[in-house]
Design a protein around this motif. Sequence first.
Motif, PDB file in Angstrom:
ATOM      1  N   ASN A   7      23.619  39.742   8.497  1.00 20.36           N
ATOM      2  CA  ASN A   7      23.280  41.379   8.653  1.00 20.36           C
ATOM      3  C   ASN A   7      22.585  41.692   9.743  1.00 20.36           C
ATOM      4  O   ASN A   7      21.953  42.866  10.033  1.00 20.36           O
ATOM      5  CB  ASN A   7      22.398  41.820   7.521  1.00 20.36           C
ATOM      6  N   PHE A   8      21.973  40.571  10.554  1.00 18.78           N
ATOM      7  CA  PHE A   8      21.191  40.927  11.946  1.00 18.78           C
ATOM      8  C   PHE A   8      21.728  41.656  12.923  1.00 18.78           C
ATOM      9  O   PHE A   8      23.174  41.503  13.053  1.00 18.78           O
ATOM     10  CB  PHE A   8      20.792  39.537  12.621  1.00 18.78           C
ATOM     11  N   ASP A   9      21.205  42.990  13.247  1.00 20.03           N
ATOM     12  CA  ASP A   9      21.738  43.967  14.042  1.00 20.03           C
ATOM     13  C   ASP A   9      20.287  44.170  14.916  1.00 20.03           C
ATOM     14  O   ASP A   9      19.464  44.748  14.354  1.00 20.03           O
ATOM     15  CB  ASP A   9      22.228  44.997  13.642  1.00 20.03           C
ATOM     16  N   GLU A  10      20.295  44.111  16.430  1.00 23.17           N
ATOM     17  CA  GLU A  10      18.786  44.532  17.060  1.00 23.17           C
ATOM     18  C   GLU A  10      18.752  46.048  16.828  1.00 23.17           C
ATOM     19  O   GLU A  10      17.742  46.472  16.926  1.00 23.17           O
ATOM     20  CB  GLU A  10      19.071  44.106  18.467  1.00 23.17           C
ATOM     21  N   LYS A  11      19.824  46.666  16.618  1.00 24.14           N
ATOM     22  CA  LYS A  11      19.548  48.378  16.379  1.00 24.14           C
ATOM     23  C   LYS A  11      18.718  48.329  15.179  1.00 24.14           C
ATOM     24  O   LYS A  11      18.055  49.473  15.103  1.00 24.14           O
ATOM     25  CB  LYS A  11      21.025  48.832  16.278  1.00 24.14           C
ATOM     26  N   ASN A  12      18.793  47.681  14.229  1.00 20.36           N
ATOM     27  CA  ASN A  12      17.818  47.703  13.044  1.00 20.36           C
ATOM     28  C   ASN A  12      16.585  47.480  13.354  1.00 20.36           C
ATOM     29  O   ASN A  12      15.415  47.769  12.510  1.00 20.36           O
ATOM     30  CB  ASN A  12      18.277  46.779  11.865  1.00 20.36           C
ATOM     31  N   THR A  13      16.143  46.878  14.479  1.00 15.23           N
ATOM     32  CA  THR A  13      14.727  46.621  14.798  1.00 15.23           C
ATOM     33  C   THR A  13      14.338  47.848  15.981  1.00 15.23           C
ATOM     34  O   THR A  13      13.197  47.500  16.683  1.00 15.23           O
ATOM     35  CB  THR A  13      14.602  45.119  15.445  1.00 15.23           C
ATOM     36  N   VAL A  43      15.191  40.653  23.121  1.00 22.70           N
ATOM     37  CA  VAL A  43      14.522  39.414  23.551  1.00 22.70           C
ATOM     38  C   VAL A  43      13.412  39.748  24.569  1.00 22.70           C
ATOM     39  O   VAL A  43      12.340  39.058  24.293  1.00 22.70           O
ATOM     40  CB  VAL A  43      15.732  38.706  24.380  1.00 22.70           C
ATOM     41  N   HIS A  44      13.381  40.734  25.261  1.00 25.19           N
ATOM     42  CA  HIS A  44      12.155  40.910  26.388  1.00 25.19           C
ATOM     43  C   HIS A  44      11.141  41.361  25.383  1.00 25.19           C
ATOM     44  O   HIS A  44       9.772  41.361  25.739  1.00 25.19           O
ATOM     45  CB  HIS A  44      12.521  42.089  27.417  1.00 25.19           C
ATOM     46  N   ASP A  45      11.384  42.269  24.193  1.00 22.70           N
ATOM     47  CA  ASP A  45      10.217  42.583  23.599  1.00 22.70           C
ATOM     48  C   ASP A  45       9.521  41.316  22.645  1.00 22.70           C
ATOM     49  O   ASP A  45       8.293  41.382  22.712  1.00 22.70           O
ATOM     50  CB  ASP A  45      10.458  43.736  22.518  1.00 22.70           C
ATOM     51  N   ARG A  86      23.576  33.291  23.214  1.00 22.81           N
ATOM     52  CA  ARG A  86      23.758  32.388  22.170  1.00 22.81           C
ATOM     53  C   ARG A  86      22.707  32.551  20.934  1.00 22.81           C
ATOM     54  O   ARG A  86      22.945  32.307  19.939  1.00 22.81           O
ATOM     55  CB  ARG A  86      23.525  30.859  22.612  1.00 22.81           C
ATOM     56  N   LEU A  87      21.456  32.621  21.627  1.00 21.13           N
ATOM     57  CA  LEU A  87      20.376  33.017  20.302  1.00 21.13           C
ATOM     58  C   LEU A  87      20.992  34.049  19.470  1.00 21.13           C
ATOM     59  O   LEU A  87      20.842  33.994  18.482  1.00 21.13           O
ATOM     60  CB  LEU A  87      19.305  33.488  21.320  1.00 21.13           C
ATOM     61  N   LYS A  88      21.609  35.289  19.954  1.00 25.44           N
ATOM     62  CA  LYS A  88      22.129  36.249  19.265  1.00 25.44           C
ATOM     63  C   LYS A  88      23.261  35.408  18.289  1.00 25.44           C
ATOM     64  O   LYS A  88      22.960  36.089  16.932  1.00 25.44           O
ATOM     65  CB  LYS A  88      22.880  37.416  20.062  1.00 25.44           C
TER      66      LYS A  88
END
Length: 69
Positions: A26-32, A41-43, A15-17
């Motif tokens: 435009n949020f994509d965890e791959k961009n981080t 999330v763990h990071d 749900r956070l995502k």
Amino acid sequence: MQQMKRDNDVMRSDRLKQVMQEIDTNFDEKNTGHSKFSKFVHDAATKGLLRVTKLENGQFEVDLPTDAR
């Protein structure tokens, strides 16, 4: 996280995502530099930005860090 708390939302990482993508389409965890959202999330938890608890069903519950409540 604060928006989720205000809305009495389910406090799970999936749900956070969704909420993050609603805020920034435009949020994509791959961009981080993270291959999976769970790694993102763990990071964030390692950096003290949130707390993560693994539930019995394998999902991750998320919450604000204790000092941010």
